[in-house]
Scaffold this active site. Structure first.
Site, mmCIF file in Angstrom:
data_model
loop_
_atom_site.group_PDB
_atom_site.id
_atom_site.type_symbol
_atom_site.label_atom_id
_atom_site.label_comp_id
_atom_site.label_asym_id
_atom_site.label_seq_id
_atom_site.Cartn_x
_atom_site.Cartn_y
_atom_site.Cartn_z
ATOM 1 N N GLU A 275 -66.729 -28.130 -28.407
ATOM 2 C CA GLU A 275 -65.964 -27.764 -27.209
ATOM 3 C C GLU A 275 -66.803 -26.946 -26.243
ATOM 4 O OE1 GLU A 275 -63.059 -25.299 -29.129
ATOM 5 O OE2 GLU A 275 -61.844 -26.965 -29.821
ATOM 6 N N GLY A 277 -68.094 -25.464 -22.832
ATOM 7 C CA GLY A 277 -67.583 -25.293 -21.470
ATOM 8 C C GLY A 277 -68.701 -24.817 -20.554
ATOM 9 N N ARG A 278 -69.139 -23.588 -20.839
ATOM 10 C CA ARG A 278 -70.120 -22.941 -19.976
ATOM 11 C C ARG A 278 -71.395 -23.772 -19.802
ATOM 12 N NH1 ARG A 278 -70.315 -17.407 -19.209
ATOM 13 N NH2 ARG A 278 -69.045 -17.155 -21.071
ATOM 14 N N ARG A 314 -67.144 -12.399 -12.522
ATOM 15 C CA ARG A 314 -67.955 -12.167 -13.712
ATOM 16 C C ARG A 314 -68.783 -10.880 -13.675
ATOM 17 N NH1 ARG A 314 -71.442 -14.942 -15.348
ATOM 18 N NH2 ARG A 314 -70.961 -14.740 -17.543
ATOM 19 N N CYS A 346 -61.870 -3.815 -1.281
ATOM 20 C CA CYS A 346 -61.772 -2.356 -1.276
ATOM 21 C C CYS A 346 -61.779 -1.791 -2.691
ATOM 22 C CB CYS A 346 -60.509 -1.943 -0.540
ATOM 23 S SG CYS A 346 -60.470 -2.678 1.081
HETATM 24 C C1 LIG Z 1 -63.590 -20.717 -24.236
HETATM 25 C C2 LIG Z 1 -63.548 -21.640 -25.376
HETATM 26 C C3 LIG Z 1 -64.523 -22.627 -25.504
HETATM 27 C C4 LIG Z 1 -65.690 -22.786 -24.565
HETATM 28 O O1 LIG Z 1 -66.623 -21.765 -24.649
HETATM 29 P P1 LIG Z 1 -67.976 -21.865 -23.799
HETATM 30 O O2 LIG Z 1 -68.671 -20.599 -24.071
HETATM 31 O O3 LIG Z 1 -67.579 -22.010 -22.385
HETATM 32 O O4 LIG Z 1 -68.725 -23.051 -24.302
HETATM 33 C C5 LIG Z 1 -64.393 -23.532 -26.559
HETATM 34 N N1 LIG Z 1 -63.365 -23.440 -27.436
HETATM 35 C C6 LIG Z 1 -62.415 -22.492 -27.342
HETATM 36 C C7 LIG Z 1 -61.325 -22.455 -28.330
HETATM 37 C C8 LIG Z 1 -62.484 -21.558 -26.308
HETATM 38 O O5 LIG Z 1 -61.546 -20.619 -26.220
#
Ligand SMILES: *Cc1c(COP(=O)(O)O)cnc(C)c1O
Length: 433
Positions: A275, A277-278, A314, A346
């Protein structure tokens, strides 16, 4: 590697000059590169090509429909953490059997929605949640596949706010309790236990914590199989980090990650899910902003931008570092000098960088925050009634605004006035009574 490179001193997004987009869209805005998104997805897909697998993009990193459609067309599944994300994934055309539902607080409505719309599996995070999924599934006459998220109690060695795999974190069930929980799951109707899920945190820059966690998952797989559970799928989460600062040593690559997975759990014959994302979206996006003022302070110089903490939170939230570069490159040999780079909101927290060495910059110049594609636009707000930051995507020489900037009228029109304030005569008549 990304596709935001200088050509003859001007920053380009693929084949389009960033300054040209800024002139037509206005600033600030997020800008994504299709080629970078696709490249990163494919790196993960190839890293797991040694066996059956599905790369489920963790869409909380960046969830614009255009991004989801781009990745879905590559064959990506989606990891969703809310009913809203589930709806977004479906709207982007992702079939239910490629959507994985994670998260510690799935509500009954969200669970029902996902069962009705189709779901690859729920990653269950607690026993009470398991009971609710069982009840809703039974009500609907369905049997739904689940994995159970285990908390392996390993230190992800990342920022405290994004570490999720230690026993003090709210995520998953303690791995020591797993056998009991699996036994309970097997007794519940409406559930089909198919695997194990683990996700230990985000922005990990070493493989070692993954290795510790995956070895524990491998052991648990054997134990659960011996207990009679059919474990056929391992969801190994996301979390691989990206280089935010150029000086940083480079984090491991998707290929290294895939090889580690093969080494630690490859012998079990399970279908693998990850999974990320980043690492898919992070370097595929920049935030483009304009210098409003260069302000001389007491012993320091401020670069005041039109982008702010509400657009990119961030730095304020995670002390994150982003490279900030001029859109028009400085002359060769231009002297660097320190700036505090801030937004107009602000709050003193609205600071992107302190004492950052920058080339000469003047009012009206454009700058780009690199590596802003993940956890950028999705965390934006309208604090200070600043319009929600727009998003733009490029593909080769094509440009598209994929989320427009709302007008002030549109923003204000989202509020509604209660009856007692709607008629101007109210105050008068109340006073007359
Ligand atoms: C946030 C999250 C991800 C993704 O994490 P990254 O650091 O963006 O790769 C994958 N699985 C779960 C359950 C998450 O909460």
């Amino acid at each position: 590697m990304d596709h935001f490179l200088y050509r003859d001193g001007a920053l380009f997004a693929e084949d389009v000059p960033v300054a040209e987009i800024a002139a037509s869209v206005g600033t600030p805005f997020y800008l994504y590169s299709t080629a970078t998104l696709v490249r990163h997805f494919r790196l993960f897909d190839e890293a797991l090509s040694w066996g059956p697998h599905l790369v489920c993009y963790a869409m909380k990193a960046a969830s614009n429909q255009a991004i989801l459609k781009t990745l879905a067309a590559e064959g990506a599944g989606m990891d969703v953490v809310s009913g809203g994300e589930y709806a977004r994934a479906k709207a982007a055309g992702v079939p239910g059997d490629r959507i994985v539902f994670s998260g510690v607080g799935k509500t009954e409505d969200e669970i029902r929605m996902a069962i009705e719309g189709g779901i690859r599996q729920f990653n269950v995070e607690s026993e009470p949640e398991m009971a609710v999924i069982s009840r809703v599934a039974t009500d609907l006459g369905a049997t739904v596949p689940i994995t159970i998220r285990v908390n392996p109690d390993v230190d992800a060695k990342t920022h405290a706010k994004i570490a999720t795999g230690k026993s003090e974190n709210k995520f998953g069930i303690p791995i020591a309790k797993a056998r009991d929980t699996y036994a309970e799951a097997a007794r519940l109707p409406g559930l089909k236990v198919i695997g194990i899920d683990v996700h230990i945190g985000s922005q990990l820059t070493q493989l070692e914590p993954f290795e510790q966690a995956y070895k524990k998952v491998a052991e648990l797989t054997e134990t659960l199989r011996a207990d009679g559970h059919e474990i056929t799928r391992l969801d190994l989460g996301g979390g691989l980090g990206i280089p935010y600062a150029r000086s940083n040593e480079a984090p491991p690559l998707p290929g290294d990650f895939g090889a580690l997975i093969q080494r630690t759990v490859g012998h079990l014959g399970c279908e693998i899910e990850i999974e990320p994302g980043r690492l898919i979206a992070g370097n595929a996006g920049i935030l483009v902003s304009r210098v409003i003022y260069v302000k001389e302070g007491e012993g320091r110089r401020f670069l005041i931008l039109d982008g702010a903490m509400n657009d990119l939170i961030r730095p304020a939230m995670y002390d994150a570092h982003h490279e900030i570069v001029p859109v028009i490159e400085a002359e060769p040999g231009a002297e660097l000098s320190p700036f505090d780079i801030v937004g107009p909101v602000c709050e003193s927290g609205d600071t992107f960088a302190k004492g950052r060495l920058m080339p000469p910059l003047a009012d009206g110049d454009l700058v780009a925050f690199r590596s802003a594609g993940a956890y950028g636009a999705v965390m934006a707000s309208e604090y200070n009634t600043r319009p929600l930051v727009p998003e733009v995507m490029v593909k080769g020489d094509q440009v598209s605004v994929i989320r427009a900037r709302p007008s002030y009228e549109e923003m204000i029109a989202r509020d509604s006035i209660p009856d007692w304030l709607a008629t101007p005569s109210n105050a008068d008549s109340a006073a007359a009574e």
